[in-house]
Design a protein around this motif. Structure first.
Motif, PDB file in Angstrom:
ATOM      1  N   HIS A 233       0.603  -1.307  -0.069  1.00  7.22           N
ATOM      2  CA  HIS A 233       0.075  -0.013  -0.024  1.00  7.22           C
ATOM      3  C   HIS A 233       0.954   1.400  -0.094  1.00  7.22           C
ATOM      4  O   HIS A 233       0.309   2.227  -0.231  1.00  7.22           O
ATOM      5  CB  HIS A 233      -0.961  -0.060   1.188  1.00  7.22           C
ATOM      6  N   TRP A 234       2.095   1.165   0.220  1.00 11.06           N
ATOM      7  CA  TRP A 234       3.268   2.212   0.252  1.00 11.06           C
ATOM      8  C   TRP A 234       3.714   2.421  -1.277  1.00 11.06           C
ATOM      9  O   TRP A 234       4.390   3.423  -1.477  1.00 11.06           O
ATOM     10  CB  TRP A 234       4.063   2.055   1.254  1.00 11.06           C
ATOM     11  N   GLU A 235       3.325   1.329  -2.037  1.00 14.08           N
ATOM     12  CA  GLU A 235       4.126   1.409  -3.477  1.00 14.08           C
ATOM     13  C   GLU A 235       3.314   1.935  -4.492  1.00 14.08           C
ATOM     14  O   GLU A 235       3.417   1.858  -5.724  1.00 14.08           O
ATOM     15  CB  GLU A 235       4.538  -0.098  -3.596  1.00 14.08           C
ATOM     16  N   VAL A 236       1.769   2.017  -4.219  1.00 18.80           N
ATOM     17  CA  VAL A 236       0.608   2.164  -5.180  1.00 18.80           C
ATOM     18  C   VAL A 236       0.329   3.625  -5.608  1.00 18.80           C
ATOM     19  O   VAL A 236       0.614   4.658  -4.626  1.00 18.80           O
ATOM     20  CB  VAL A 236      -0.488   1.269  -5.013  1.00 18.80           C
ATOM     21  N   ALA A 237      -0.618   3.851  -6.385  1.00 18.18           N
ATOM     22  CA  ALA A 237      -0.937   5.125  -6.776  1.00 18.18           C
ATOM     23  C   ALA A 237      -1.909   5.342  -5.566  1.00 18.18           C
ATOM     24  O   ALA A 237      -2.511   4.604  -5.144  1.00 18.18           O
ATOM     25  CB  ALA A 237      -1.649   5.149  -7.901  1.00 18.18           C
ATOM     26  N   LYS A 238      -2.190   6.869  -5.490  1.00 11.88           N
ATOM     27  CA  LYS A 238      -3.000   7.189  -4.295  1.00 11.88           C
ATOM     28  C   LYS A 238      -3.946   8.227  -4.823  1.00 11.88           C
ATOM     29  O   LYS A 238      -3.741   8.884  -5.846  1.00 11.88           O
ATOM     30  CB  LYS A 238      -2.136   7.903  -3.120  1.00 11.88           C
ATOM     31  N   THR A 239      -5.089   8.257  -4.187  1.00  9.29           N
ATOM     32  CA  THR A 239      -6.116   9.526  -4.408  1.00  9.29           C
ATOM     33  C   THR A 239      -5.626  10.947  -3.974  1.00  9.29           C
ATOM     34  O   THR A 239      -4.648  10.738  -3.389  1.00  9.29           O
ATOM     35  CB  THR A 239      -7.270   9.226  -3.870  1.00  9.29           C
ATOM     36  N   SER A 240      -6.158  11.841  -4.496  1.00 14.87           N
ATOM     37  CA  SER A 240      -5.603  13.221  -4.144  1.00 14.87           C
ATOM     38  C   SER A 240      -5.594  13.459  -2.749  1.00 14.87           C
ATOM     39  O   SER A 240      -5.129  14.555  -2.175  1.00 14.87           O
ATOM     40  CB  SER A 240      -6.663  14.272  -5.023  1.00 14.87           C
TER      41      SER A 240
END
Length: 426
Positions: A233-240
């Motif tokens: 979860h620290w390596e993926v894209a995130k929402t704004s």
């Protein structure tokens, strides 16, 4: 004929009938390392965790990894884990927990060090005659999951502990496990821990190339990929607003399969097996990110992927497949009470009738480091309205905040898929 370098250990006898002994290791003088069990090569097809062991064996698995000594006596299918493992002929990489400074341990405190040494010695003395234990796993990311690995106090103490383990149980190999394949960590073990036989590495997005990194850093003994799975979860894209976007069930399954295949084929002569994470369920960022099973017990597509990787065949009953899951709210904000549209396409490889379960929960705020226990947010059932073939809608919450929409698809025969999307109400 090539010379053979062997590390030989005696076979243990738990009863009058000989049982397979601990794992040993050997290599050709200029060839690959391999593990040996009961005189035969043993390649680890393993998983972290100790639930659903019958499914592990059916999937082609042969080993499990635990993190703490108490797991050996945990009840599995109504029996202590070690007994169930013997019945199923599963080896255990038996974890010996080594304390972390983020939990309050001080590697400069002689009293704390001595207490931990006594605990390690007592644990090994208690369990060293158990045939199901293949080898010892001394510590898990004890250097700290985000540390740079340059704290020599920890590596030097690890060597002290490894010697204690071998004093108590000279019959077994000792592995230690680090977080990621950073060169300073690998060099720390290599330079300060000659009593460590096997290096374990926990890696996610970079798992397939961990073996290459290990060899380039100078490690020259056996290497095990001790945790791997979807991108973290620290390596993926995130929402704004900073919510990690969880990979889909199919993306996770593909990641498990490709990692296992690449790691095996590109072993660099050191790779002796792996442990998929997690053969069970846990709350870490979400309730479905890392678990290969649901809390209710159904397997997820990642289990099928490992069965295919281990055996070359799909299991008899495969998980339902989410072909399309589009939602207007994915990764964006909607208004309180707004109707949100969904397009969903599901297929079951075996033609089973599937059941859909929808729920909603606030975004988790109890985030911890290194897999420490987290509190799961409350999930509430969500009423869905069918608006046509493969199309649905739901009403967004009235309260503003960050949310996740969860979908569980079950086939009624012990298999499922799990998806979720983050969205915001404002």
């Amino acid at each position: 004929m090539k010379a053979i370098v062997s590390f030989v250990v005696p076979v243990l006898f738990a009863t009058a009938i000989a049982e397979p002994g601990p794992l040993t290791m050997r290599r050709n003088a200029d060839g690959p390392w391999e593990l040996v069990r009961d005189g035969k090569p043993f390649f680890i097809r393993g998983a972290g965790g100790h639930q659903s062991l019958d499914v592990l064996v059916e999937s082609g698995g042969n080993s499990i990894r635990t993190w703490g000594i108490d797991a050996l006596s945990a009840k599995v299918d109504g029996k202590p884990l070690v007994e169930r493992a013997r019945e199923l002929d599963i080896t255990i990489a038996a974890g010996l927990w080594v304390a972390h400074e983020r939990h309050g341990f001080n590697y400069s405190d002689p009293a704390q060090l001595e207490k931990q040494r006594k605990e390690i010695r007592a644990a090994v003395a208690k369990w060293k005659h158990e045939p199901a234990i293949g080898y010892w796993g001394l510590g898990n990311e004890m250097e700290g999951p985000t540390a740079d690995g340059k704290d020599d106090r920890i590596w030097k103490e690890l060597e002290v502990l490894a010697k204690i383990v071998k004093e108590e149980d000279p019959s077994r190999l000792v592995m230690t496990v680090i977080a990621g394949a950073a060169r300073p960590k690998i060099e720390g073990v290599k330079n300060h821990c000659p009593s460590i036989d096997i290096l374990g590495v926990n890696a996610y997005a970079s798992a397939a190339v961990a073996g290459k990194a290990v060899k380039e850093a100078g490690w020259n003994k056996p290497f095990v990929l001790t945790e791997f799975g979807p991108s973290g979860h620290w390596e993926v894209a995130k929402t704004s607003w900073g919510a990690p976007i969880e990979p889909t069930s199919r993306e996770k399954a593909a990641k498990y399969f490709s990692t296992q295949q690449i790691a095996t084929e590109d072993s660099a002569g050191l790779f002796v097996g792996s442990y998929a994470f997690l053969w069970g369920q846990k709350q870490e960022c979400t309730a479905t990110w890392y678990g290969m099973f649901l809390k209710s017990g159904e397997k997820l597509p990642s289990v099928d992927a490992m069965a295919r990787a281990w055996t070359g065949k799909w299991p008899a009953n495969r998980c339902p497949r989410v072909e399309k899951f589009n939602c207007d709210a994915k990764g964006r904000a909607v208004k309180p009470g707004e109707n949100v549209a969904i397009v969903l396409e599901v297929a079951d490889p075996d033609g089973d009738k599937v059941e859909l379960q929808w729920s909603i929960a606030a975004e988790s705020t109890d985030r911890k480091e290194g897999g420490d226990a987290e509190r799961a947010p409350e999930e509430k059932k969500l009423a869905m309205v069918s608006t046509g073939e493969n199309s649905w809608s739901f009403k967004a919450p009235d309260a503003r905040g960050d949310y996740r929409l969860f979908l569980i698809v079950r086939d009624g025969r012990g298999a499922a898929s799990a998806e979720n999307i983050p969205f915001q109400v404002r």
